[in-house]
Design an enzyme around this catalytic site. Structure first.
Site, PDB file in Angstrom:
ATOM      1  N   GLU A  50       0.834  -1.199   0.000  1.00 29.78           N
ATOM      2  CA  GLU A  50       0.000   0.000   0.000  1.00 29.78           C
ATOM      3  C   GLU A  50       0.869   1.248   0.000  1.00 29.78           C
ATOM      4  O   GLU A  50       1.989   1.235   0.523  1.00 29.78           O
ATOM      5  CB  GLU A  50      -0.900   0.066   1.245  1.00 29.78           C
ATOM      6  CG  GLU A  50      -2.199  -0.676   1.147  1.00 29.78           C
ATOM      7  CD  GLU A  50      -3.123  -0.406   2.320  1.00 29.78           C
ATOM      8  OE1 GLU A  50      -3.915  -1.306   2.623  1.00 29.78           O
ATOM      9  OE2 GLU A  50      -3.048   0.697   2.914  1.00 29.78           O
ATOM     10  N   ASP A  89      -0.272   5.054   1.235  1.00 25.09           N
ATOM     11  CA  ASP A  89      -1.444   5.650   1.869  1.00 25.09           C
ATOM     12  C   ASP A  89      -1.312   7.145   2.109  1.00 25.09           C
ATOM     13  O   ASP A  89      -0.272   7.622   2.583  1.00 25.09           O
ATOM     14  CB  ASP A  89      -1.685   5.019   3.245  1.00 25.09           C
ATOM     15  CG  ASP A  89      -2.078   3.556   3.162  1.00 25.09           C
ATOM     16  OD1 ASP A  89      -2.559   3.131   2.105  1.00 25.09           O
ATOM     17  OD2 ASP A  89      -1.888   2.842   4.166  1.00 25.09           O
ATOM     18  N   GLU A  92      -3.817   9.343   4.439  1.00 27.70           N
ATOM     19  CA  GLU A  92      -4.956   9.156   5.330  1.00 27.70           C
ATOM     20  C   GLU A  92      -5.093  10.348   6.273  1.00 27.70           C
ATOM     21  O   GLU A  92      -4.102  10.807   6.838  1.00 27.70           O
ATOM     22  CB  GLU A  92      -4.775   7.894   6.174  1.00 27.70           C
ATOM     23  CG  GLU A  92      -4.656   6.610   5.364  1.00 27.70           C
ATOM     24  CD  GLU A  92      -4.354   5.423   6.245  1.00 27.70           C
ATOM     25  OE1 GLU A  92      -5.096   4.430   6.156  1.00 27.70           O
ATOM     26  OE2 GLU A  92      -3.368   5.476   7.018  1.00 27.70           O
ATOM     27  N   GLN A 139      -1.656  11.289   7.814  1.00 28.62           N
ATOM     28  CA  GLN A 139      -0.747  10.153   7.946  1.00 28.62           C
ATOM     29  C   GLN A 139      -0.378   9.628   6.570  1.00 28.62           C
ATOM     30  O   GLN A 139      -1.253   9.298   5.777  1.00 28.62           O
ATOM     31  CB  GLN A 139      -1.395   9.037   8.764  1.00 28.62           C
ATOM     32  CG  GLN A 139      -0.549   7.765   8.835  1.00 28.62           C
ATOM     33  CD  GLN A 139      -1.101   6.762   9.820  1.00 28.62           C
ATOM     34  OE1 GLN A 139      -0.922   6.899  11.025  1.00 28.62           O
ATOM     35  NE2 GLN A 139      -1.784   5.743   9.313  1.00 28.62           N
ATOM     36  N   ASN A 174       1.810   6.545   4.682  1.00 32.75           N
ATOM     37  CA  ASN A 174       2.224   5.214   5.078  1.00 32.75           C
ATOM     38  C   ASN A 174       2.607   4.398   3.850  1.00 32.75           C
ATOM     39  O   ASN A 174       2.088   4.626   2.754  1.00 32.75           O
ATOM     40  CB  ASN A 174       1.093   4.506   5.842  1.00 32.75           C
ATOM     41  CG  ASN A 174       1.593   3.469   6.822  1.00 32.75           C
ATOM     42  OD1 ASN A 174       2.757   3.097   6.809  1.00 32.75           O
ATOM     43  ND2 ASN A 174       0.696   2.997   7.664  1.00 32.75           N
ATOM     44  N   ASP A 203       0.235 -12.854   8.670  1.00 32.72           N
ATOM     45  CA  ASP A 203      -0.325 -13.315   9.936  1.00 32.72           C
ATOM     46  C   ASP A 203      -1.128 -12.221  10.631  1.00 32.72           C
ATOM     47  O   ASP A 203      -1.425 -12.304  11.807  1.00 32.72           O
ATOM     48  CB  ASP A 203       0.788 -13.812  10.870  1.00 32.72           C
ATOM     49  CG  ASP A 203       1.811 -12.718  11.187  1.00 32.72           C
ATOM     50  OD1 ASP A 203       1.603 -11.577  10.734  1.00 32.72           O
ATOM     51  OD2 ASP A 203       2.793 -13.010  11.882  1.00 32.72           O
ATOM     52  N   ILE A 220       3.305  -4.630   8.750  1.00 32.46           N
ATOM     53  CA  ILE A 220       4.291  -3.643   9.209  1.00 32.46           C
ATOM     54  C   ILE A 220       4.143  -2.365   8.398  1.00 32.46           C
ATOM     55  O   ILE A 220       4.387  -2.353   7.187  1.00 32.46           O
ATOM     56  CB  ILE A 220       5.717  -4.210   9.089  1.00 32.46           C
ATOM     57  CG1 ILE A 220       5.837  -5.529   9.852  1.00 32.46           C
ATOM     58  CG2 ILE A 220       6.728  -3.197   9.601  1.00 32.46           C
ATOM     59  CD1 ILE A 220       5.472  -5.452  11.320  1.00 32.46           C
ATOM     60  N   GLY A 221       3.743  -1.282   9.054  1.00 32.08           N
ATOM     61  CA  GLY A 221       3.600  -0.008   8.391  1.00 32.08           C
ATOM     62  C   GLY A 221       4.816   0.877   8.602  1.00 32.08           C
ATOM     63  O   GLY A 221       5.648   0.635   9.471  1.00 32.08           O
ATOM     64  N   GLU A 226       4.842   4.620   9.008  1.00 32.44           N
ATOM     65  CA  GLU A 226       4.055   5.831   9.126  1.00 32.44           C
ATOM     66  C   GLU A 226       4.918   7.071   9.364  1.00 32.44           C
ATOM     67  O   GLU A 226       5.835   7.051  10.169  1.00 32.44           O
ATOM     68  CB  GLU A 226       3.058   5.718  10.291  1.00 32.44           C
ATOM     69  CG  GLU A 226       2.127   4.524  10.230  1.00 32.44           C
ATOM     70  CD  GLU A 226       2.655   3.327  10.993  1.00 32.44           C
ATOM     71  OE1 GLU A 226       3.886   3.245  11.236  1.00 32.44           O
ATOM     72  OE2 GLU A 226       1.843   2.456  11.354  1.00 32.44           O
ATOM     73  N   TRP A 229      -8.121   3.041  16.884  1.00 33.52           N
ATOM     74  CA  TRP A 229      -6.772   3.605  16.884  1.00 33.52           C
ATOM     75  C   TRP A 229      -6.649   5.006  16.282  1.00 33.52           C
ATOM     76  O   TRP A 229      -5.643   5.683  16.519  1.00 33.52           O
ATOM     77  CB  TRP A 229      -5.816   2.684  16.112  1.00 33.52           C
ATOM     78  CG  TRP A 229      -6.146   2.549  14.649  1.00 33.52           C
ATOM     79  CD1 TRP A 229      -6.966   1.623  14.080  1.00 33.52           C
ATOM     80  CD2 TRP A 229      -5.678   3.367  13.563  1.00 33.52           C
ATOM     81  NE1 TRP A 229      -7.046   1.812  12.717  1.00 33.52           N
ATOM     82  CE2 TRP A 229      -6.250   2.868  12.374  1.00 33.52           C
ATOM     83  CE3 TRP A 229      -4.808   4.461  13.496  1.00 33.52           C
ATOM     84  CZ2 TRP A 229      -6.006   3.427  11.116  1.00 33.52           C
ATOM     85  CZ3 TRP A 229      -4.553   5.033  12.252  1.00 33.52           C
ATOM     86  CH2 TRP A 229      -5.148   4.510  11.080  1.00 33.52           C
ATOM     87  N   ARG A 242       9.452   0.836  18.256  1.00 36.99           N
ATOM     88  CA  ARG A 242       9.354  -0.007  17.062  1.00 36.99           C
ATOM     89  C   ARG A 242      10.517  -0.981  16.986  1.00 36.99           C
ATOM     90  O   ARG A 242      11.645  -0.675  17.404  1.00 36.99           O
ATOM     91  CB  ARG A 242       9.339   0.860  15.792  1.00 36.99           C
ATOM     92  CG  ARG A 242       8.121   1.744  15.639  1.00 36.99           C
ATOM     93  CD  ARG A 242       6.863   0.967  15.311  1.00 36.99           C
ATOM     94  NE  ARG A 242       6.938   0.328  14.028  1.00 36.99           N
ATOM     95  CZ  ARG A 242       6.455   0.861  12.890  1.00 36.99           C
ATOM     96  NH1 ARG A 242       5.882   2.033  12.898  1.00 36.99           N
ATOM     97  NH2 ARG A 242       6.552   0.205  11.757  1.00 36.99           N
TER      98      ARG A 242
END
Length: 234
Positions: A55, A57, A59, A72, A74, A82, A86-87, A89, A151, A226
């Site tokens: 992606e 992004d 936002e 934001q 990203n 799973d 993992i972004g 940002e 969030w 992180r």
């Protein structure tokens, strides 16, 4: 125009996917209480690669009336599969009120860089450092407005309040200029600046540094919480 109420949200999707290009639109955001609500413009191949998608992004994180909107940006690269996507940002406040008028927001995606723009001002450059840390598969263009109460606003402290519905995002002046997934191999994405360092002129680099010095509010590479083993480009 797209909107969200307690019965459903809405959005749009491009007719075809792209493998590079310039993707921009003018957006006017809703004033007042918009906590928990995300208004977005982005590229994704989640439908083609669920759980393993890419992606790019743009936002807007909804807010309460006394606080600023957060923009934001990203980048996702091949989600882990799973659910632990993992972004990467970077979040900004803006130097204007995005609810008062339309402003242009865009991402330029080339084989070597992703550059985010606000009103033609570069605010972030994400550089390709390896195949593993850069999106290379075709993506579709989307816009959406949706409930991310868990969030979106102060880490979920403020939720979407449907007493203020409908939540509306207004979009116009789409500028899509790119290489489609099935286009000729000779296609090259457009340039937005004269030749310079990694696709930006010296003046653009200075302007981007000014934005990041004055309006950047979060950088994933500077977040000590992180695990940067998952983001080696940091």
């Amino acid at each position: 125009m797209i909107w969200l109420d307690k019965t459903s949200g809405s959005g749009f999707k491009s007719v075809q996917p792209y493998r590079s290009g310039y993707f921009g639109v003018a957006i006017k955001l809703q004033p007042g209480y918009t906590a928990g609500v995300i208004t977005s413009f982005y590229l994704s191949n989640n439908e083609d690669h669920p759980g393993n998608h890419d992606e790019i992004d743009i936002e807007f994180l909804g807010t309460t009336p006394d606080q600023l909107y957060t923009l934001q940006t990203n980048v996702y690269i091949r989600g882990s599969g799973d659910g632990n996507i993992i972004g990467r940002e970077m979040k900004f406040h803006l130097w204007f009120d995005p609810t008062q008028d339309y402003h242009n927001y865009a991402a330029l995606w080339t084989p070597s860089n992703i550059i985010f723009f606000v009103d033609d001002v570069p605010i972030r450059r994400y550089t390709r450092k390896s195949e593993a840390t850069f999106p290379t598969r075709p993506m579709w263009v989307y816009g959406s407005i949706w409930d991310a109460s868990s969030w979106a606003t102060e880490n979920g402290r403020y939720k979407a309040d449907y007493n203020y519905e409908p939540f509306v995002g207004k979009y116009k002046n789409f500028k899509i200029n790119g290489c489609t997934a099935d286009g000729p191999a000779s296609c090259r994405p457009p340039s937005v600046s004269p030749p310079g360092s990694a696709g930006l002129s010296q003046q653009q680099l200075l302007t981007m540094n000014w934005v990041q010095s004055n309006y950047l509010v979060y950088d994933y590479c500077q977040d000590p919480k992180r695990d940067h083993g998952q983001t080696p480009e940091c």
